[in-house]
Design a protein around this motif. Structure first.
Motif, mmCIF file in Angstrom:
data_model
loop_
_atom_site.group_PDB
_atom_site.id
_atom_site.type_symbol
_atom_site.label_atom_id
_atom_site.label_comp_id
_atom_site.label_asym_id
_atom_site.label_seq_id
_atom_site.Cartn_x
_atom_site.Cartn_y
_atom_site.Cartn_z
ATOM 1 N N THR A 24 0.809 -1.222 0.000
ATOM 2 C CA THR A 24 0.000 0.000 0.000
ATOM 3 C C THR A 24 0.844 1.275 0.000
ATOM 4 O O THR A 24 0.293 2.371 -0.057
ATOM 5 N N ALA A 25 2.175 1.142 0.124
ATOM 6 C CA ALA A 25 3.112 2.262 0.064
ATOM 7 C C ALA A 25 2.829 3.379 1.063
ATOM 8 O O ALA A 25 2.767 4.552 0.690
ATOM 9 N N PRO A 26 2.679 3.094 2.366
ATOM 10 C CA PRO A 26 2.451 4.163 3.340
ATOM 11 C C PRO A 26 3.600 5.157 3.456
ATOM 12 O O PRO A 26 3.419 6.260 3.971
ATOM 13 N N ILE A 27 4.771 4.793 2.964
ATOM 14 C CA ILE A 27 5.908 5.711 3.000
ATOM 15 C C ILE A 27 5.627 6.981 2.194
ATOM 16 O O ILE A 27 6.251 8.022 2.406
ATOM 17 N N GLU A 28 4.645 6.920 1.281
ATOM 18 C CA GLU A 28 4.301 8.118 0.497
ATOM 19 C C GLU A 28 3.562 9.157 1.338
ATOM 20 O O GLU A 28 3.462 10.327 0.939
ATOM 21 N N CYS A 29 3.022 8.749 2.472
ATOM 22 C CA CYS A 29 2.440 9.663 3.469
ATOM 23 C C CYS A 29 1.308 10.537 2.927
ATOM 24 O O CYS A 29 1.207 11.723 3.265
ATOM 25 N N THR A 30 0.459 9.965 2.087
ATOM 26 C CA THR A 30 -0.704 10.700 1.592
ATOM 27 C C THR A 30 -1.966 10.140 2.242
ATOM 28 O O THR A 30 -1.994 8.986 2.685
ATOM 29 N N PRO A 31 -3.047 10.927 2.292
ATOM 30 C CA PRO A 31 -4.297 10.416 2.866
ATOM 31 C C PRO A 31 -4.795 9.150 2.177
ATOM 32 O O PRO A 31 -5.310 8.241 2.847
ATOM 33 N N ASN B 81 6.140 14.482 9.541
ATOM 34 C CA ASN B 81 5.174 14.857 10.579
ATOM 35 C C ASN B 81 3.786 14.277 10.272
ATOM 36 O O ASN B 81 2.766 14.983 10.307
ATOM 37 N N LYS B 82 3.747 12.967 9.983
ATOM 38 C CA LYS B 82 2.498 12.348 9.531
ATOM 39 C C LYS B 82 2.026 11.189 10.410
ATOM 40 O O LYS B 82 1.067 10.498 10.050
ATOM 41 N N GLN B 83 2.672 10.961 11.548
ATOM 42 C CA GLN B 83 2.275 9.819 12.352
ATOM 43 C C GLN B 83 0.834 9.955 12.839
ATOM 44 O O GLN B 83 0.074 8.984 12.862
ATOM 45 N N ALA B 84 0.437 11.165 13.222
ATOM 46 C CA ALA B 84 -0.935 11.384 13.687
ATOM 47 C C ALA B 84 -1.939 11.114 12.564
ATOM 48 O O ALA B 84 -3.046 10.619 12.816
ATOM 49 N N LEU C 142 -1.601 8.899 10.107
ATOM 50 C CA LEU C 142 -1.757 7.453 9.963
ATOM 51 C C LEU C 142 -2.632 6.906 11.082
ATOM 52 O O LEU C 142 -3.530 6.077 10.833
ATOM 53 N N GLU C 143 -2.424 7.366 12.301
ATOM 54 C CA GLU C 143 -3.225 6.887 13.426
ATOM 55 C C GLU C 143 -4.705 7.253 13.250
ATOM 56 O O GLU C 143 -5.588 6.477 13.602
ATOM 57 N N LYS C 144 -4.969 8.431 12.694
ATOM 58 C CA LYS C 144 -6.359 8.834 12.429
ATOM 59 C C LYS C 144 -6.986 7.904 11.389
ATOM 60 O O LYS C 144 -8.147 7.486 11.519
ATOM 61 N N ALA C 145 -6.229 7.581 10.353
ATOM 62 C CA ALA C 145 -6.748 6.670 9.323
ATOM 63 C C ALA C 145 -7.062 5.301 9.921
ATOM 64 O O ALA C 145 -8.085 4.686 9.595
ATOM 65 N N LEU C 146 -6.196 4.837 10.803
ATOM 66 C CA LEU C 146 -6.440 3.557 11.464
ATOM 67 C C LEU C 146 -7.688 3.631 12.344
ATOM 68 O O LEU C 146 -8.505 2.702 12.355
ATOM 69 N N HIS C 147 -7.848 4.739 13.073
ATOM 70 C CA HIS C 147 -9.024 4.902 13.928
ATOM 71 C C HIS C 147 -10.302 4.956 13.093
ATOM 72 O O HIS C 147 -11.314 4.329 13.441
ATOM 73 N N ASP C 148 -10.267 5.690 11.990
ATOM 74 C CA ASP C 148 -11.449 5.799 11.131
ATOM 75 C C ASP C 148 -11.843 4.441 10.556
ATOM 76 O O ASP C 148 -13.030 4.154 10.395
#
Length: 454
Positions: free
Chosen positions: A150-157, A201-204, A206-212
C-alpha cells in the motif's frame, strides 16, 4: 521432603487463599474458566504474600491445568514450569514427577499467533505456530504470510486509508477465520515507516486513518520498532539459534537498510542506513534517467555511508554466511532463480546482483519473464509464475529494480572486501516476516521470564 506447614505470616489470610484455590479448581473442573481464573489468581496473590512455596507451586499447577483445559498450551507450559521449579526446590519429588509427565504431553502442541507489520512498502501478515520448550524458548514455524503493498511511506491520505483497510482485512482474518484472541495478535510499525512518518510529521495522520477504519476493533496508537530492535528481531525470527554466533543478517528495505549479529557476550551489533526508496529518490533528484545515473549516484552519495556503517562491524567481514532479506533480494531470487521456488534457503552470489542490475538496465523484458522450462511439476510452475507476477506488477517497477539492485550490489561488495572467495549469501523465504515473527517470539519468552521471576 519439604515442610508442609502454612508458614509464619497471617495464617487466616493463607487459609482464605487456600479456599480460593479449592474453589478455583472446582470451577475449572466445571468448565467455568473465567471464574476459575479469577479465584486462582486471588489464591496466587495470597500465597505469594504468605511466602509459602508449596502452596504457590500448587496454585501455579492449577493455573497450568486451567490453561491446558482452555487449549492455551504456551501459557500452560509456563505455569507448569514455575510449579516444577518450586516443587523441586522444596523436595516434593512426586508432585514434580507428575507435572513433568503432564508437561511432556504439551511439548508437541503448537499455538497460533498473528503478527501484522505496517512497513514502509505495505502491510505484512504472519501467522506463526509456536511450541513451548522447557527452557522457556519458543520453537516456531511460519504457517502463513501475505503482503499488501500500500506504500504508506508516500504519506498521503489515500495510501494511509488503503493501509488502514489492509490492517482491517488482516485483523478480520486472524480474529474471524483463525479464531485468535487479541492477546495473541501483535500489530507493530516498522522502523523504516516511522522514520518517514517523523520526517514528514504524519504519524498522527496514519493513526487517524487507522481509527477511522478500525473504530474500537483495535488500539490505533500502535508501537513502532527502531532499527536496532528490528534488526535483532529479524535474527530471532529468521535464523536458527545455533547459528547466531556464526552468521549475520542484512535486510535491504524500502525505508531503510538494517542488519546485525549477536556477539559472544550476547550483545547485538547492528547497522542502519538508507533503503531502496531513499536510493531511488537521490537518483531522481539528479534529473537524469535512472538507468544512466544510478551507479554514479550510489558511488558519489551512498557508498561512503554503506562502507562506514558496515566497516565498523567486523562480523560482516569475518562471518562467512550472510542472510540477506528485503524486497530487492526477493526480486533477485524470483527472476534469476525461479527453479528454487520450493527451496526455503536460496543461495545466490555477488555476480547475481550484478546480473540483476545489468539486465534491469539493458534487457528488462527478459529479466521479468524468466525461463521456467526447468520446473519439474505444475504446482511449482504456478507458484513461480505467481511470484514473478507479484514482483513485476506489485512490488517493483523498472526504476525501482535498478535502484534496488544498485544498492544490493554495493552492500554485497562491502561484505566481500575481506574474504570474497568464502562469502555465502542466502535468502530465507521466511525472512519477509522475520522481524514480526521475532517480535511475537520475544514477547512470549519475555512473559515467561517475568512470570517465572514472580
Amino acid at each position: 521432603m519439604g515442610q508442609l506447614a502454612y508458614g509464619q505470616s497471617n495464617p487466616a489470610s493463607l487459609m482464605q487463599s487456600l479456599r480460593y484455590l479449592k474453589t478455583g479448581n472446582s470451577l475449572r473442573e466445571a468448565q467455568q474458566y473465567e471464574k476459575a481464573d479469577e479465584y486462582l489468581n486471588r489464591a496466587l496473590t495470597g500465597v505469594k504474600a504468605a511466602k509459602h512455596n508449596y502452596w504457590t507451586a500448587a496454585v501455579y499447577e492449577n493455573l497450568g491445568l486451567l490453561a491446558r483445559d482452555r487449549n492455551d498450551m504456551m501459557r500452560a507450559g509456563q505455569y507448569l514450569n514455575q510449579a516444577i521449579d518450586l516443587y523441586q526446590g522444596g523436595g516434593y519429588t512426586v508432585s514434580e514427577k507428575v507435572l513433568r509427565q503432564i508437561l511432556s504431553g504439551l511439548k508437541e502442541t503448537e499455538e497460533l499467533y498473528g503478527g501484522i507489520d505496517i512497513g514502509a512498502k505495505g502491510v505484512k501478515l504472519s501467522v506463526v505456530a509456536l511450541k513451548f520448550s522447557t527452557d522457556g524458548h519458543a520453537l516456531f514455524r511460519i504457517v502463513k504470510s501475505e503482503t499488501r503493498n500500500t506504500a504508506p511511506i508516500e504519506c498521503t491520505p489515500a495510501v494511509f486509508a488503503e493501509t488502514a483497510k489492509a490492517v482491517h482485512i488482516f485483523l478480520d482474518s486472524l480474529m474471524t477465520r483463525r479464531k485468535l484472541t487479541k492477546n495473541r495478535i501483535f500489530v507493530v510499525g516498522s522502523s523504516g515507516l516511522q522514520t518517514a512518518l517523523v520526517k514528514n510529521n504524519k504519524q498522527a495522520d496514519l493513526e487517524k486513518a487507522l481509527h477511522d477504519e478500525l473504530g474500537s476493533t483495535w488500539p490505533t496508537a500502535i508501537p513502532f520498532i527502531d532499527a536496532a530492535g528490528e534488526a535483532e528481531l529479524t535474527v530471532r525470527g529468521t535464523i536458527p539459534r545455533r547459528e547466531w554466533l556464526t552468521t549475520a543478517t542484512i535486510d535491504i528495505g524500502s525505508g531503510n537498510t538494517k542488519g546485525g549479529y549477536f556477539t559472544a557476550d550476547n550483545t547485538f551489533d547492528y547497522i542502519d542506513f538508507p533503503g531502496t526508496v531513499s536510493m531511488l529518490k537521490k537518483v531522481q533528484e539528479g534529473g537524469k534517467p535512472v538507468d544512466q545515473s544510478a551507479q554514479q549516484v550510489y558511488t558519489d552519495e551512498l557508498q561512503s555511508v554503506v562502507k562506514r556503517e558496515m566497516g565498523r562491524k567486523a562480523g560482516f567481514q569475518n562471518r562467512n554466511r550472510i542472510y540477506m532479506m528485503g524486497g530487492i533480494v526477493y526480486a533477485l531470487v524470483t527472476y534469476l532463480h525461479p527453479r528454487e521456488i520450493n527451496t526455503q534457503l536460496v543461495k545466490f552470489t555477488y555476480k547475481d546482483a550484478v546480473k540483476l542490475q545489468e539486465m534491469a538496465i539493458q534487457n528488462y523484458d527478459a529479466l521479468t519473464n524468466p525461463d521456467l522450462s526447468g520446473l519439474d511439476n505444475e504446482e511449482a510452475m504456478r507458484k513461480a509464475q505467481a511470484d514473478i507476477k507479484t514482483v513485476r506488477e506489485k512490488v517493483f517497477k523498472r526504476d525501482e529494480i535498478i535502484a534496488g539492485a544498485t544498492m544490493l550490489r554495493g552492500v554485497l561488495e562491502e561484505c566481500r572486501r575481506s574474504r570474497p572467495e568464502t562469502k555465502e549469501f542466502i535468502f530465507p523465504r521466511g525472512g519477509v516476516i522475520g522481524w514480526i515473527s521475532g517480535y511475537i517470539i520475544q514477547s512470549i519468552e519475555k512473559e515467561y521470564r517475568e512470570q517465572k521471576a514472580q
